[in-house]
Design a protein around this motif. Structure first.
Motif, mmCIF file in Angstrom:
data_model
loop_
_atom_site.group_PDB
_atom_site.id
_atom_site.type_symbol
_atom_site.label_atom_id
_atom_site.label_comp_id
_atom_site.label_asym_id
_atom_site.label_seq_id
_atom_site.Cartn_x
_atom_site.Cartn_y
_atom_site.Cartn_z
ATOM 1 N N ASN A 152 -1.947 58.719 44.794
ATOM 2 C CA ASN A 152 -0.630 59.172 45.216
ATOM 3 C C ASN A 152 0.117 58.051 45.932
ATOM 4 N N LYS A 157 3.001 62.546 44.014
ATOM 5 C CA LYS A 157 1.618 62.636 43.528
ATOM 6 C C LYS A 157 1.444 61.876 42.221
ATOM 7 N N ASN A 158 0.313 61.187 42.093
ATOM 8 C CA ASN A 158 -0.126 60.595 40.814
ATOM 9 C C ASN A 158 0.878 59.618 40.213
#
Length: 381
Positions: A152, A157-158
């Motif tokens: 993150n 996120k991601n």
């Protein structure tokens, strides 16, 4: 549990194809399985403190049985571990252990550890071998398969990572017996998702057999195997998510918005619970748009309720932001194209499709009608 032959599912990616093995007792057999595919390797196990306490010694014994020397890198548990700082810690640990390119990074844990260790394996020494040993139901049926890895960023996120396919996935169904029931339920939401995307017979089977899946044994193994087959099919067709791999996001657009709205507070809402509510909302929204029958939405809600999963926004403890704020989280999560949103919608159970032109005004009016505050006003007392 008995050590029966594991079920094998192949992810068909040509010369990068790999097996997913599903069954009880696989941690103890890990060394034999890995050494058979990657002879002469040494391993770095990446895990977190909670998983290490329960399963590290078993996996170490299993690897040593296959003649594999082991270094261990243990990290804190939780979503915050998917960070640049812990990525550096893993890379440094692998280098300090003097592991070489042909050696292997073994991810022992849930989705956080799998994502982080897989990313580290993809970049250290420009790419090392990588094996997934997922210890949560959610990781066994979803995040450990398909090669998405990453961490993150402060911006979301991601957002930082690489596609890095593992050489092997070992899904030991026995380790799920140590999962808290809430975590098992949360993983079950992702299991049910595969039935709702394009396997209606699997969803019907789950409606009949979900209690046996929770209890363990043959039904649990078969359910995980079927979910892995479903994901493997999609990954083989669309490895880099340029087409219908997006179907795997069923329930995730609403679910991610609810996670963001609760500030990723796992006491209030964990990822799989967000997906459960999101899948129910996606079916209800599809019925509102006259794409599907309200009976399908009710069937999905009834199953989630039976299993003990939340299925509506009102099931989330505490107050939620208003519908406008929720729509703001949705537009951040998914790219807006010329003012329209992309959603995974459905024409019925097992008939999900990608809708690229959903008007935000429709989403907003649906969120208002589904919001706990509106429900309180329309059904006082």
């Amino acid at each position: 549990m008995s050590h029966t032959e594991p079920v094998k599912v192949e992810v068909g990616l040509g010369d990068r194809a790999y097996d997913i093995l599903i069954g009880a007792g696989l941690l103890l057999g890990a060394g034999i399985e890995i050494a058979g595919r990657l002879p002469g390797t040494r391993a770095a196990i990446v895990t977190d403190e909670n998983v290490a306490a329960a399963h590290l010694e078993t996996l170490k014994a299993g690897l040593e049985k296959g003649g594999i020397q082991v270094a261990v890198i243990t990290l804190p548990a939780g979503e915050k571990t998917k960070s640049f700082a812990h990525l550096e810690e893993v890379v440094d640990g692998v280098l300090a252990a003097k592991l070489e390119r042909r050696d292997v990074v073994v991810a022992l844990g849930g989705g956080v550890i799998g994502d982080l260790a897989g990313f580290a394996a993809g970049i250290v020494r420009r790419g090392m071998n990588f094996v997934q040993v997922p210890t949560s139901l959610l990781a066994q049926v979803d995040s450990s398969v398909g090669g998405k890895t990453g961490i993150n960023s402060a911006r979301g996120k991601n957002l930082v990572g690489v596609f890095n396919q593992p050489r092997l996935v070992l899904a030991d169904t026995g380790v799920l017996d140590t999962l808290p029931v809430r975590e098992f339920r949360a993983g079950y939401a992702e299991l049910a998702k595969y039935g709702l995307i394009d396997r209606p017979a699997f969803f019907a089977w789950l409606e009949e057999n979900w209690q046996k899946v929770f209890a363990g044994g043959r039904e649990r193994t078969e359910a995980i195997a079927e979910a892995c087959r479903a994901k493997a099919d999609v990954v083989a067709r669309d490895e880099f998510e340029t087409g219908d791999r997006a179907l795997l996001n069923l329930g995730h657009t609403f679910g991610h918005a609810l996670e963001a709205a609760t500030d990723y507070d796992g006491a209030r809402l964990v990822h799989g619970e967000g997906v459960a509510i999101g899948m129910a909302l996606a079916h209800r929204f599809s019925a509102r748009l006259n794409l599907a029958s309200p009976d399908d939405a009710e069937r999905v809600e009834a199953h989630l309720r039976a299993v003990g999963l939340p299925w509506r926004m009102a099931d989330i403890p505490g107050d939620l932001p208003d519908a406008e704020a929720l729509l703001g989280f949705i537009t951040q999560d998914k790219k807006v194209s010329r003012g329209a949103l992309t959603f995974i919608l459905t024409r019925g159970v097992g008939q999900a499709f990608i809708a690229k032109d959903v008007p935000p005004s429709e989403v907003l009016s649906f969120l208002k009608a589904s919001h706990p505050e509106w429900l309180k006003m329309s059904h006082p007392g």
